[in-house]
Scaffold this motif. Structure first.
Motif, mmCIF file in Angstrom:
data_model
loop_
_atom_site.group_PDB
_atom_site.id
_atom_site.type_symbol
_atom_site.label_atom_id
_atom_site.label_comp_id
_atom_site.label_asym_id
_atom_site.label_seq_id
_atom_site.Cartn_x
_atom_site.Cartn_y
_atom_site.Cartn_z
ATOM 1 N N GLY A 38 39.106 54.149 68.648
ATOM 2 C CA GLY A 38 39.601 52.851 69.054
ATOM 3 C C GLY A 38 40.982 52.929 69.656
ATOM 4 N N TYR A 39 41.873 52.170 69.068
ATOM 5 C CA TYR A 39 43.257 52.112 69.536
ATOM 6 C C TYR A 39 43.877 53.507 69.500
ATOM 7 N N GLY A 56 41.022 50.347 77.278
ATOM 8 C CA GLY A 56 42.142 50.541 78.198
ATOM 9 C C GLY A 56 42.642 49.278 78.858
ATOM 10 N N ARG A 57 42.088 48.119 78.471
ATOM 11 C CA ARG A 57 42.473 46.883 79.166
ATOM 12 C C ARG A 57 43.792 46.314 78.673
ATOM 13 N N SER A 68 47.955 55.499 79.452
ATOM 14 C CA SER A 68 46.615 55.360 80.020
ATOM 15 C C SER A 68 45.673 56.245 79.215
ATOM 16 N N ARG A 69 44.377 56.052 79.416
ATOM 17 C CA ARG A 69 43.410 56.893 78.712
ATOM 18 C C ARG A 69 42.194 57.121 79.587
ATOM 19 N N ASP A 70 41.583 58.270 79.351
ATOM 20 C CA ASP A 70 40.344 58.639 80.024
ATOM 21 C C ASP A 70 39.325 58.901 78.916
ATOM 22 N N ASN A 71 38.495 57.928 78.646
ATOM 23 C CA ASN A 71 37.557 58.067 77.534
ATOM 24 C C ASN A 71 36.498 59.139 77.791
ATOM 25 N N ALA A 72 36.209 59.417 79.032
ATOM 26 C CA ALA A 72 35.250 60.486 79.336
ATOM 27 C C ALA A 72 35.800 61.848 78.914
#
Length: 116
Positions: A32-33, A55-56, A71-75
């Protein structure tokens, strides 16, 4: 269990930039966070920036607003902290933080030193 590994710290001159990365491994499904904290010598650990799972939504400490971007890249299961216009007071150990299934996880920390 989630393991977090930070990278990208180092020595930079005032006004310079650095990008920190934090890669998550293990049970990364439904992380999550995520956020970045920092702790300077003799001071309490403080939140620098955070980002929700999609990421919103992001939040920042007042001291870094306009200079740092999370920022984040969940992939890739990775969260980043782009730091610009660095100041000597940004010197600290920076820790990655994540929430997964109501448990909290921390990385081992990476040193950021801002000095001429």
């Amino acid at each position: 269990q989630v393991q977090l590994a930070e990278s990208g710290g180092g020595l930079v001159q005032p006004g310079g930039s650095l990008r920190l990365s934090c890669s998550a491994s293990g049970s990364t499904f439904s992380i999550g966070y995520m956020g970045w904290y920092r702790q300077a010598p003799g001071k309490q650990r403080e939140l620098v920036a955070g980002i929700t799972s999609g990421g919103r939504s992001t939040n920042y400490a007042d001291s870094v607003k306009g200079r740092f971007t999370i920022s984040r890249d969940n992939a890739k299961n990775t969260v980043y902290l782009q730091m610009t216009s660095l100041k000597p007071e940004d010197t600290a150990v920076y820790y990655c933080y994540a929430v997964h299934l109501l448990s909290e996880y921390w990385g081992q920390g990476t040193q950021v030193t801002v000095a001429s």
